[in-house]
Write a protein that holds these residues in place. Structure first.
Motif, PDB file in Angstrom:
ATOM      1  N   TRP A  21      69.872  70.944  50.424  1.00 30.84           N
ATOM      2  CA  TRP A  21      71.175  70.365  50.767  1.00 30.84           C
ATOM      3  C   TRP A  21      71.384  68.985  50.139  1.00 30.84           C
ATOM      4  CZ3 TRP A  21      68.619  73.769  53.829  1.00 30.84           C
ATOM      5  CH2 TRP A  21      69.361  74.845  54.332  1.00 30.84           C
ATOM      6  N   ARG A  24      72.699  68.471  43.989  1.00 32.66           N
ATOM      7  CA  ARG A  24      74.073  68.536  43.497  1.00 32.66           C
ATOM      8  C   ARG A  24      74.080  69.321  42.189  1.00 32.66           C
ATOM      9  NH1 ARG A  24      74.420  67.417  47.850  1.00 32.66           N
ATOM     10  NH2 ARG A  24      75.398  65.626  48.908  1.00 32.66           N
ATOM     11  N   ARG A  26      76.629  70.859  38.859  1.00 37.99           N
ATOM     12  CA  ARG A  26      77.887  70.822  38.100  1.00 37.99           C
ATOM     13  C   ARG A  26      77.768  71.808  36.948  1.00 37.99           C
ATOM     14  NH1 ARG A  26      79.729  68.139  33.653  1.00 37.99           N
ATOM     15  NH2 ARG A  26      77.737  67.055  33.458  1.00 37.99           N
ATOM     16  N   CYS A  51      68.394  66.841  41.705  1.00 36.98           N
ATOM     17  CA  CYS A  51      67.614  67.117  42.919  1.00 36.98           C
ATOM     18  C   CYS A  51      66.672  65.941  43.180  1.00 36.98           C
ATOM     19  CB  CYS A  51      66.805  68.400  42.770  1.00 36.98           C
ATOM     20  SG  CYS A  51      67.740  69.815  42.189  1.00 36.98           S
ATOM     21  N   ARG A  81      66.851  65.291  37.318  1.00 39.01           N
ATOM     22  CA  ARG A  81      68.018  65.800  36.585  1.00 39.01           C
ATOM     23  C   ARG A  81      67.555  66.926  35.679  1.00 39.01           C
ATOM     24  NH1 ARG A  81      72.950  63.495  35.894  1.00 39.01           N
ATOM     25  NH2 ARG A  81      72.124  61.538  36.742  1.00 39.01           N
ATOM     26  N   LEU A 117      75.104  78.528  46.591  1.00 36.93           N
ATOM     27  CA  LEU A 117      76.296  77.890  46.049  1.00 36.93           C
ATOM     28  C   LEU A 117      77.027  78.870  45.137  1.00 36.93           C
ATOM     29  CD1 LEU A 117      74.930  74.359  45.045  1.00 36.93           C
ATOM     30  CD2 LEU A 117      76.272  74.943  47.064  1.00 36.93           C
TER      31      LEU A 117
END
Length: 365
Positions: A21, A24, A26, A51, A81, A117
């Motif tokens: 959680w 992120r 993209r 993360c 990353r 996701l």
């Protein structure tokens, strides 16, 4: 001391459980340009994962029937990353603007906690299907003009002769070999012709699910043929594209046709550009649509109202069952056939069991 270590261990376990959680993601789509049904290729999706704690991931492409996406997946461990690239081989199948969706599953390093996701890196445009249809030639214009050529250079095959150079002539028209032979500058005189212009309007009111695809396919074929002949053309399909020509203009028209969607109410035609051939395509032929067509045809050189009562027509090689009876739109159009013709609009009716015909004189259905 032992209790402190226990608290630290519990905090570590909690952090690892919450790791999915904290991540992120993209996504960005690359290498899937617009195309026609039947075209294939391989693009890709780039996903950036951020993360703060290590996580296990699995990235996969979700199926898409209109795009013919083949399933692909990649998995591993991400920390910090991380950039991922997922290949997306596909073969376009159906007209429209279709999203590409990816599924991303994140899990803690000890198998604790799971997060899913849904990513949408972009959308892909699929143009209407191109199928050979009978040609349609707009009425010739009132003015002579030369045919456009790539990079503005005239085609030597279209030159009808040579003449002496006059001040103001473009140097691109200079006939070098003939000038050297005769000892004086000569230029090619490019043949001029009466090129017509076509303005096409698609009524988006659909009473049959096949109508938008048939209307878009017909429009794409007509505009492509006009582009090949060097004629100017415009399109009204949700948005209005004024008269023009060229590759960029054709691509804008194809984008409008790819995004064409059915509407419950009729789309009223705009006024025709002066001197153009005004071609209207409709299925419902509502009263408001017919009134707008009468007003819009005032400045047209020629007008044609193509009515598809069933919403579709036969492509070459197809067979269909004969359509009986008259739809309300067909009855309205037939009742106003004389008024339409008086305003310069020729009514063409193509039933669902008939092949497309635009050039011949109208026949009663």
């Amino acid at each position: 001391m032992g209790s402190l270590l226990a608290l630290l261990g519990l905090a570590l376990l909690l952090a690892l459980y919450r790791a999915p959680w904290l991540a992120r993601a993209r996504a960005e789509l690359r290498g899937l340009p617009p195309g026609f049904p039947g075209q294939g290729g391989e693009g890709g999706a780039e996903v950036e994962l951020v993360c703060p704690l290590p996580v296990l991931f699995r990235l996969e492409s979700l199926p898409s029937a209109p795009l013919g996406l083949e399933p692909r997946s990649v998995s591993g461990v991400a920390w910090g990353r991380t950039r991922l690239r997922l290949p997306l081989p596909c073969r376009y199948r159906r007209r429209g603007e279709h999203p590409v969706r990816l599924g991303l599953r994140l899990q803690g390093p000890l198998g604790l906690g799971e997060r899913r996701l849904l990513l949408e890196p972009g959308r892909v445009l699929v143009y209407p299907a191109l199928r050979a249809l009978p040609p349609f030639h707009p009425a010739p214009s009132f003015f002579l003009e030369g045919r456009p050529t790539p990079f503005g250079l005239p085609d030597p095959l279209e030159a009808k002769g040579l003449r002496p150079y006059r001040p103001g002539d473009s140097l691109r028209l200079l006939a070098r070999k003939a000038s050297l032979r005769r000892g004086q500058p000569l230029v090619r005189e490019v043949e001029k012709s009466l090129l017509g212009s076509l303005f096409l309007h698609l009524d988006t009111q659909a009473l049959h699910p096949s109508y938008p695809d048939h209307a878009a396919s017909l429009a794409a074929w007509l505009l492509l043929q006009a582009e090949r002949r060097g004629e100017r053309y415009g399109l009204s399909a949700g948005e209005v594209l004024p008269l023009g020509r060229g590759r960029a203009h054709l691509e804008r028209a194809l984008v409008l046709l790819a995004r064409l969607k059915a509407t419950p109410a009729p789309a009223l035609p705009p006024p025709a550009p002066p001197g153009s051939t005004y071609l209207l395509v409709s299925q419902g032929a509502e009263a408001a649509f017919l009134q707008a067509a009468l007003r819009g045809a005032a400045r047209a050189r020629r007008g044609v109202l193509l009515l598809l009562p069933e919403g579709y027509f036969l492509y070459p090689g197809e067979r269909g069952r004969r359509a009986f009876g008259k739809t309300p739109g067909l009855e309205r159009a037939l009742a106003l056939r004389g008024l339409l013709l008086a305003h310069g609009l020729e009514l063409r009716v193509v039933r669902g069991h008939e092949p497309l015909a635009l050039q011949s004189s109208p026949q009663p259905p």
